[in-house]
Design a protein around this motif. Structure first.
Motif, PDB file in Angstrom:
ATOM      1  N   PRO A 135      41.729  50.933  45.539  1.00 56.24           N
ATOM      2  CA  PRO A 135      41.723  51.554  44.203  1.00 56.24           C
ATOM      3  C   PRO A 135      41.139  50.613  43.152  1.00 56.24           C
ATOM      4  CG  PRO A 135      43.812  51.936  45.305  1.00 56.24           C
ATOM      5  CD  PRO A 135      43.059  50.971  46.162  1.00 56.24           C
ATOM      6  N   GLY A 136      40.492  51.215  42.151  1.00 58.84           N
ATOM      7  CA  GLY A 136      39.799  50.424  41.147  1.00 58.84           C
ATOM      8  C   GLY A 136      40.715  49.500  40.369  1.00 58.84           C
ATOM      9  N   VAL A 137      41.944  49.945  40.073  1.00 62.32           N
ATOM     10  CA  VAL A 137      42.883  49.111  39.318  1.00 62.32           C
ATOM     11  C   VAL A 137      43.282  47.888  40.127  1.00 62.32           C
ATOM     12  CG1 VAL A 137      45.153  49.052  38.243  1.00 62.32           C
ATOM     13  CG2 VAL A 137      43.718  51.081  37.998  1.00 62.32           C
ATOM     14  N   ILE A 138      43.550  48.072  41.428  1.00 61.03           N
ATOM     15  CA  ILE A 138      43.924  46.946  42.275  1.00 61.03           C
ATOM     16  C   ILE A 138      42.764  45.973  42.415  1.00 61.03           C
ATOM     17  CG2 ILE A 138      44.641  46.321  44.610  1.00 61.03           C
ATOM     18  CD1 ILE A 138      46.150  48.927  44.764  1.00 61.03           C
ATOM     19  N   ALA A 139      41.554  46.498  42.571  1.00 59.09           N
ATOM     20  CA  ALA A 139      40.384  45.626  42.673  1.00 59.09           C
ATOM     21  C   ALA A 139      40.179  44.830  41.391  1.00 59.09           C
ATOM     22  CB  ALA A 139      39.143  46.468  42.975  1.00 59.09           C
ATOM     23  N   ALA A 140      40.352  45.485  40.238  1.00 61.53           N
ATOM     24  CA  ALA A 140      40.191  44.779  38.959  1.00 61.53           C
ATOM     25  C   ALA A 140      41.259  43.707  38.793  1.00 61.53           C
ATOM     26  CB  ALA A 140      40.237  45.775  37.807  1.00 61.53           C
ATOM     27  N   LEU A 141      42.499  43.987  39.187  1.00 62.98           N
ATOM     28  CA  LEU A 141      43.558  42.987  39.107  1.00 62.98           C
ATOM     29  C   LEU A 141      43.266  41.793  40.014  1.00 62.98           C
ATOM     30  CD1 LEU A 141      46.843  45.108  39.001  1.00 62.98           C
ATOM     31  CD2 LEU A 141      45.968  43.602  37.220  1.00 62.98           C
ATOM     32  N   MET A 142      42.808  42.085  41.220  1.00 57.73           N
ATOM     33  CA  MET A 142      42.516  41.010  42.161  1.00 57.73           C
ATOM     34  C   MET A 142      41.413  40.105  41.627  1.00 57.73           C
ATOM     35  SD  MET A 142      41.034  41.298  46.035  1.00 57.73           S
ATOM     36  CE  MET A 142      39.437  41.811  45.376  1.00 57.73           C
ATOM     37  N   TRP A 143      40.307  40.703  41.185  1.00 59.67           N
ATOM     38  CA  TRP A 143      39.206  39.909  40.664  1.00 59.67           C
ATOM     39  C   TRP A 143      39.576  39.253  39.339  1.00 59.67           C
ATOM     40  CZ3 TRP A 143      35.176  38.180  43.155  1.00 59.67           C
ATOM     41  CH2 TRP A 143      34.725  38.850  44.292  1.00 59.67           C
ATOM     42  N   GLY A 144      40.429  39.905  38.556  1.00 56.99           N
ATOM     43  CA  GLY A 144      40.851  39.304  37.297  1.00 56.99           C
ATOM     44  C   GLY A 144      41.577  37.987  37.499  1.00 56.99           C
ATOM     45  N   PHE A 145      42.473  37.924  38.487  1.00 56.08           N
ATOM     46  CA  PHE A 145      43.174  36.673  38.764  1.00 56.08           C
ATOM     47  C   PHE A 145      42.243  35.643  39.406  1.00 56.08           C
ATOM     48  CE2 PHE A 145      46.934  39.432  38.366  1.00 56.08           C
ATOM     49  CZ  PHE A 145      47.673  38.647  37.490  1.00 56.08           C
ATOM     50  N   LEU A 146      41.232  36.106  40.125  1.00 53.59           N
ATOM     51  CA  LEU A 146      40.245  35.166  40.652  1.00 53.59           C
ATOM     52  C   LEU A 146      39.363  34.595  39.543  1.00 53.59           C
ATOM     53  CD1 LEU A 146      39.094  36.967  43.933  1.00 53.59           C
ATOM     54  CD2 LEU A 146      40.576  34.968  43.721  1.00 53.59           C
ATOM     55  N   TYR A 147      39.223  35.334  38.447  1.00 52.80           N
ATOM     56  CA  TYR A 147      38.438  34.849  37.311  1.00 52.80           C
ATOM     57  C   TYR A 147      39.228  33.889  36.419  1.00 52.80           C
ATOM     58  CZ  TYR A 147      35.126  38.639  38.379  1.00 52.80           C
ATOM     59  OH  TYR A 147      34.215  39.480  38.975  1.00 52.80           O
ATOM     60  N   PHE A 175      30.074  40.416  31.260  1.00 49.74           N
ATOM     61  CA  PHE A 175      29.332  41.554  31.808  1.00 49.74           C
ATOM     62  C   PHE A 175      29.117  41.367  33.310  1.00 49.74           C
ATOM     63  CE2 PHE A 175      28.512  42.725  27.495  1.00 49.74           C
ATOM     64  CZ  PHE A 175      28.196  44.071  27.539  1.00 49.74           C
ATOM     65  N   LEU A 176      28.783  40.130  33.707  1.00 46.89           N
ATOM     66  CA  LEU A 176      28.578  39.859  35.130  1.00 46.89           C
ATOM     67  C   LEU A 176      29.876  40.010  35.914  1.00 46.89           C
ATOM     68  CD1 LEU A 176      26.236  36.726  34.878  1.00 46.89           C
ATOM     69  CD2 LEU A 176      25.589  39.117  35.272  1.00 46.89           C
ATOM     70  N   SER A 177      30.987  39.632  35.310  1.00 48.69           N
ATOM     71  CA  SER A 177      32.275  39.767  35.992  1.00 48.69           C
ATOM     72  C   SER A 177      32.636  41.229  36.213  1.00 48.69           C
ATOM     73  CB  SER A 177      33.365  39.071  35.176  1.00 48.69           C
ATOM     74  OG  SER A 177      33.071  37.703  34.989  1.00 48.69           O
ATOM     75  N   LEU A 178      32.439  42.054  35.185  1.00 47.75           N
ATOM     76  CA  LEU A 178      32.708  43.484  35.331  1.00 47.75           C
ATOM     77  C   LEU A 178      31.746  44.128  36.326  1.00 47.75           C
ATOM     78  CD1 LEU A 178      33.353  44.407  31.594  1.00 47.75           C
ATOM     79  CD2 LEU A 178      35.044  44.432  33.434  1.00 47.75           C
ATOM     80  N   ALA A 179      30.478  43.730  36.261  1.00 43.53           N
ATOM     81  CA  ALA A 179      29.487  44.278  37.191  1.00 43.53           C
ATOM     82  C   ALA A 179      29.807  43.886  38.624  1.00 43.53           C
ATOM     83  CB  ALA A 179      28.092  43.802  36.804  1.00 43.53           C
ATOM     84  N   ASN A 180      30.341  42.686  38.821  1.00 44.91           N
ATOM     85  CA  ASN A 180      30.687  42.236  40.171  1.00 44.91           C
ATOM     86  C   ASN A 180      31.791  43.102  40.770  1.00 44.91           C
ATOM     87  OD1 ASN A 180      30.877  40.174  42.419  1.00 44.91           O
ATOM     88  ND2 ASN A 180      32.921  39.994  41.545  1.00 44.91           N
ATOM     89  N   ILE A 181      32.761  43.502  39.946  1.00 41.80           N
ATOM     90  CA  ILE A 181      33.838  44.361  40.457  1.00 41.80           C
ATOM     91  C   ILE A 181      33.282  45.707  40.912  1.00 41.80           C
ATOM     92  CG2 ILE A 181      36.003  45.507  39.868  1.00 41.80           C
ATOM     93  CD1 ILE A 181      36.517  43.292  37.856  1.00 41.80           C
ATOM     94  N   ALA A 182      32.427  46.292  40.083  1.00 40.93           N
ATOM     95  CA  ALA A 182      31.820  47.580  40.452  1.00 40.93           C
ATOM     96  C   ALA A 182      30.911  47.425  41.668  1.00 40.93           C
ATOM     97  CB  ALA A 182      31.032  48.132  39.268  1.00 40.93           C
ATOM     98  N   LEU A 183      30.192  46.321  41.736  1.00 42.39           N
ATOM     99  CA  LEU A 183      29.291  46.075  42.863  1.00 42.39           C
ATOM    100  C   LEU A 183      30.072  45.915  44.156  1.00 42.39           C
ATOM    101  CD1 LEU A 183      26.198  45.597  43.281  1.00 42.39           C
ATOM    102  CD2 LEU A 183      26.702  43.155  43.221  1.00 42.39           C
ATOM    103  N   TRP A 184      31.174  45.184  44.081  1.00 46.12           N
ATOM    104  CA  TRP A 184      31.993  44.956  45.267  1.00 46.12           C
ATOM    105  C   TRP A 184      32.629  46.256  45.759  1.00 46.12           C
ATOM    106  CZ3 TRP A 184      37.400  45.302  46.000  1.00 46.12           C
ATOM    107  CH2 TRP A 184      37.882  44.711  47.165  1.00 46.12           C
TER     108      TRP A 184
END
Length: 315
Positions: A135-147, A175-184
């Protein structure tokens, strides 16, 4: 004999009417669901966008707030809102990064999986597609803590090696961080669509190309990519819609940084109007505008793609 012969056509007529009505009976559940969960909410949003709340006096007491007809006033206010225009420009810049990178990577991965010497294609397809199931929320949370510099293992490694630690949640890197989540998360779906189209190409075409001396690169450029052009158009169409409707990624990362405003994207602006400012009518007008723009861009792109396809078929 005469009575039986007279009644037989009547029985056949009843059976014929039942058979002719069977397709409509099968379509009825789908039509009902479409009307209930798609057409009715759209109509209700359009109705709300033409209304507004009129406050009398201090707005206290019974009858102090009354819903009245507003006409196009909500649309005029939305189109002149600088926050909505700024968020739309942000999303356009975000889409300029995400869509070409996502489709290019999906095409390259699909071509690699379709190559003759590729091994473990089943495992590779599953590995590439698996992030789409998150799910998009879980992916954003995961990448957010990695950032985040304080908890990210990547920042820890960079600090130990003496390398600079970039702030991926501030300024241009955001912008690159948000794009990376969508790309992944979205590359796997697009890859599956393109790969499925590649697998439908007849083997005889590849054999003819091999007999003509075409290398794998020439086969990919001259045969595979032109054949999967409709799949590329379809994935581009879906990617545009998903980009214009971006919401979960910036909303999830917003508490982690001060660089993300509460109206970073148009849908976040709708959320703020509806549930923070409690102005459901302005939110409905903005939603209708977003839907119309999405429909216009999608329809225009499909028209251009179809015209070029027709020109290619009829030179």
């Amino acid at each position: 004999m005469s009575t039986t012969s007279r009644r037989a056509p009547r029985r056949g007529g009843r059976v014929g009417r039942g058979v002719r009505g069977a397709p409509y009976a099968f379509l009825l559940p789908a039509v009902a669901l479409f009307a209930l969960f798609f057409a009715l909410p759209i109509g209700y949003a359009c109705y709300l966008s033409l209304r507004k709340v009129e406050v009398k006096g201090l707005g206290l007491g019974k009858g102090a707030r009354e819903e009245v007809w507003a006409g196009l006033a909500n649309y005029t206010a939305a189109l002149s809102d600088s926050e909505l225009l700024t968020s739309a420009l942000r999303v356009l810049g975000y889409g300029a990064l995400v869509v070409p990178a996502m489709l290019g990577l999906a095409l390259v991965l699909a071509l690699m999986l379709d190559a003759e010497r590729t091994r473990l294609t089943g495992f590779s397809r599953l590995s590439i597609f698996l992030p789409y199931a998150v799910p998009g929320v879980i992916a954003a949370l995961m990448w957010g803590f990695l950032y985040l510099p304080d908890v990210s293992p990547f920042h820890y490694v960079l600090e130990r090696t003496g390398l600079p630690r970039p702030d991926l949640l501030d300024g241009g890197p955001l912008f690159l961080s948000l794009a990376n989540i969508a790309l992944w998360g979205g590359t796997g779906f697009n890859m599956i669509v393109i790969y499925t189209s590649l697998r439908s190409i007849p083997v005889e075409i590849y054999e003819a190309a091999r007999l003509d001396g075409c290398s794998q690169l020439q086969t990919a450029l001259r045969i595979k990519i032109p054949v999967v052009a409709p799949a590329l158009v379809l994935t581009f169409f879906f990617s545009i819609i998903a980009t214009l409707q971006v919401f979960s990624e910036p909303t999830t990362l917003q508490p982690l940084t001060n660089s993300l405003s509460t109206t970073w994207s148009p849908l976040m602006k709708v959320y703020q109007d509806a549930f923070v400012k409690n102005d459901i009518h302005a939110a409905a007008a903005t939603s209708v505008i977003i839907a119309v723009v999405t429909l216009a861009l999608s329809f225009g792109f499909l028209r251009v793609a179809n015209s070029r396809t027709n020109q290619g078929e009829n030179p």
